[in-house]
Scaffold this motif. Structure first.
Motif, mmCIF file in Angstrom:
data_model
loop_
_atom_site.group_PDB
_atom_site.id
_atom_site.type_symbol
_atom_site.label_atom_id
_atom_site.label_comp_id
_atom_site.label_asym_id
_atom_site.label_seq_id
_atom_site.Cartn_x
_atom_site.Cartn_y
_atom_site.Cartn_z
ATOM 1 N N GLN A 93 0.832 -1.199 0.000
ATOM 2 C CA GLN A 93 0.000 0.000 0.000
ATOM 3 C C GLN A 93 0.870 1.254 0.000
ATOM 4 O O GLN A 93 1.777 1.374 0.825
ATOM 5 C CB GLN A 93 -0.949 0.026 1.192
ATOM 6 N N ALA B 60 -5.370 2.565 -2.477
ATOM 7 C CA ALA B 60 -5.843 1.258 -2.033
ATOM 8 C C ALA B 60 -4.701 0.248 -2.122
ATOM 9 O O ALA B 60 -3.784 0.409 -2.938
ATOM 10 C CB ALA B 60 -7.006 0.800 -2.900
ATOM 11 N N GLU C 20 -17.426 3.213 -3.855
ATOM 12 C CA GLU C 20 -18.084 3.341 -2.562
ATOM 13 C C GLU C 20 -18.717 4.729 -2.425
ATOM 14 O O GLU C 20 -18.221 5.715 -2.988
ATOM 15 C CB GLU C 20 -17.096 3.135 -1.409
ATOM 16 N N CYS D 232 -21.643 0.193 -2.270
ATOM 17 C CA CYS D 232 -20.542 -0.070 -3.196
ATOM 18 C C CYS D 232 -21.152 -0.542 -4.508
ATOM 19 O O CYS D 232 -21.719 -1.642 -4.576
ATOM 20 C CB CYS D 232 -19.591 -1.109 -2.631
ATOM 21 N N TRP E 63 -15.627 -6.087 2.900
ATOM 22 C CA TRP E 63 -15.317 -4.719 3.337
ATOM 23 C C TRP E 63 -14.059 -4.764 4.213
ATOM 24 O O TRP E 63 -13.928 -5.628 5.086
ATOM 25 C CB TRP E 63 -16.468 -4.120 4.129
ATOM 26 N N ARG F 241 -11.399 -1.907 6.334
ATOM 27 C CA ARG F 241 -11.296 -0.520 6.751
ATOM 28 C C ARG F 241 -9.880 -0.193 7.208
ATOM 29 O O ARG F 241 -9.083 -1.080 7.518
ATOM 30 C CB ARG F 241 -12.307 -0.201 7.846
ATOM 31 N N TYR G 26 -13.116 0.388 2.567
ATOM 32 C CA TYR G 26 -12.905 -0.092 1.207
ATOM 33 C C TYR G 26 -13.840 -1.266 0.908
ATOM 34 O O TYR G 26 -13.971 -2.196 1.722
ATOM 35 C CB TYR G 26 -11.481 -0.588 1.020
ATOM 36 N N CYS G 27 -14.414 -1.236 -0.266
ATOM 37 C CA CYS G 27 -15.156 -2.368 -0.816
ATOM 38 C C CYS G 27 -14.178 -3.166 -1.683
ATOM 39 O O CYS G 27 -13.389 -2.574 -2.441
ATOM 40 C CB CYS G 27 -16.308 -1.817 -1.659
ATOM 41 N N THR G 28 -14.189 -4.485 -1.537
ATOM 42 C CA THR G 28 -13.237 -5.293 -2.299
ATOM 43 C C THR G 28 -13.912 -6.540 -2.849
ATOM 44 O O THR G 28 -14.951 -6.987 -2.338
ATOM 45 C CB THR G 28 -12.047 -5.743 -1.428
ATOM 46 N N TRP H 204 -10.058 -3.388 -5.473
ATOM 47 C CA TRP H 204 -10.423 -2.496 -4.379
ATOM 48 C C TRP H 204 -11.079 -1.235 -4.935
ATOM 49 O O TRP H 204 -10.700 -0.739 -5.990
ATOM 50 C CB TRP H 204 -9.179 -2.078 -3.596
ATOM 51 N N GLN I 84 -12.000 2.929 -4.189
ATOM 52 C CA GLN I 84 -11.151 4.063 -3.769
ATOM 53 C C GLN I 84 -11.314 4.376 -2.294
ATOM 54 O O GLN I 84 -10.513 5.110 -1.711
ATOM 55 C CB GLN I 84 -11.456 5.304 -4.620
ATOM 56 N N GLY I 85 -12.351 3.808 -1.683
ATOM 57 C CA GLY I 85 -12.595 4.019 -0.261
ATOM 58 C C GLY I 85 -13.500 5.208 -0.007
ATOM 59 O O GLY I 85 -13.562 6.157 -0.790
#
Lengths: 107, 122
Positions: free
Chosen positions: A38, A43, B6, B22, B36, B38, B97-99, B112, B114-115
């Motif tokens: 990272q 991300a 997201e 998301c 998810w 974080r 973050y959604c993954t 991933w 971008q958050g």
């Protein structure tokens, strides 16, 4: 829950160096481990899966090894773009857990 | 190209609720397990929870700090996964973050978003 202990927490190295980061699991996890890189504000990016399989598109200077409770990520011949934070992730049992991270800095 | 976008983050008071969304595209959403993750400001990554496909029962698993307060759900008709967060605490402040995985048989986050930042503060 499985605890992942990552070491060192930070590391200073120079371009061209070889570095090793370790993750230890609190119980055996076979080879159910991935490594992520990272960079600030970005991300994470997956480098390694199944402990030692290199993700497509990732430079071959990255390698992973280990099984059971001890795992290593090795970076050969560090490049300027490799300075980042690295995390391991176990996926042997839920909840999945990350290591605390290793910040790799330029010496 | 896989895209995960997201939304829904923001400022909320302790004890409050928030729902993150998301929106997914570029892959077959209804066969993808979604997760998810974080990251609190200046801290490491934390796995929050995962939902399987509806075919696999829509099963969810959660990390201990959020279990009983957070709920993950999905709407395959909208290619969207949600994170409902209730009884929020200051320590829930993080980028969420959604993954998703790279494909069938893969088990850990590969793609991933971008958050989205969630701030819990009075």
């Amino acid at each position: 829950d499985i605890q992942m202990t990552q070491s060192p927490s930070s590391l200073s190295a120079s371009v061209g160096d070889r570095v090793t980061i370790t993750c230890r699991a609190s119980q055996g996890i076979r080879n159910d481990l991935g490594w992520y890189q990272q960079k600030p504000g970005k991300a994470p990016k997956r480098l390694i899966y199944a402990a030692s399989s290199l993700q497509s598109g990732v430079p071959s200077r990255f390698s992973g090894s280990g099984s059971g409770t001890e795992f290593t990520l090795t970076i050969n011949s560090l490049q300027p773009e490799d300075f980042a934070t690295y995390y391991c992730l176990q996926h042997n049992s839920y909840p999945y857990t990350f290591g605390q991270g290793t910040k790799l800095e330029i010496k | 190209e896989v895209q995960l976008v997201e939304s829904g983050g923001g400022l909320v008071k302790p004890g409050g609720s928030l729902r993150l969304s998301c929106a997914a595209s570029g892959f077959t959403f209804n066969i993808a397990w979604m997760t998810w993750v974080r990251q609190a400001p200046g801290k490491g990554l934390e796995w929050v929870g995962r939902i399987t496909t509806n075919t696999d029962g829509g099963t969810t698993d959660y990390a201990a700090p959020v279990k009983g307060r957070f709920t993950i759900s999905r709407d395959d008709s909208k290619n969207t996964v949600y994170l409902q967060m209730n009884s929020l605490k200051t320590e829930d402040t993080a980028v969420y973050y959604c993954t998703t995985v790279s494909g069938y048989g893969d088990l850990i986050p590969y793609h991933w978003g971008q958050g989205t930042l969630v701030t819990v503060s009075s």
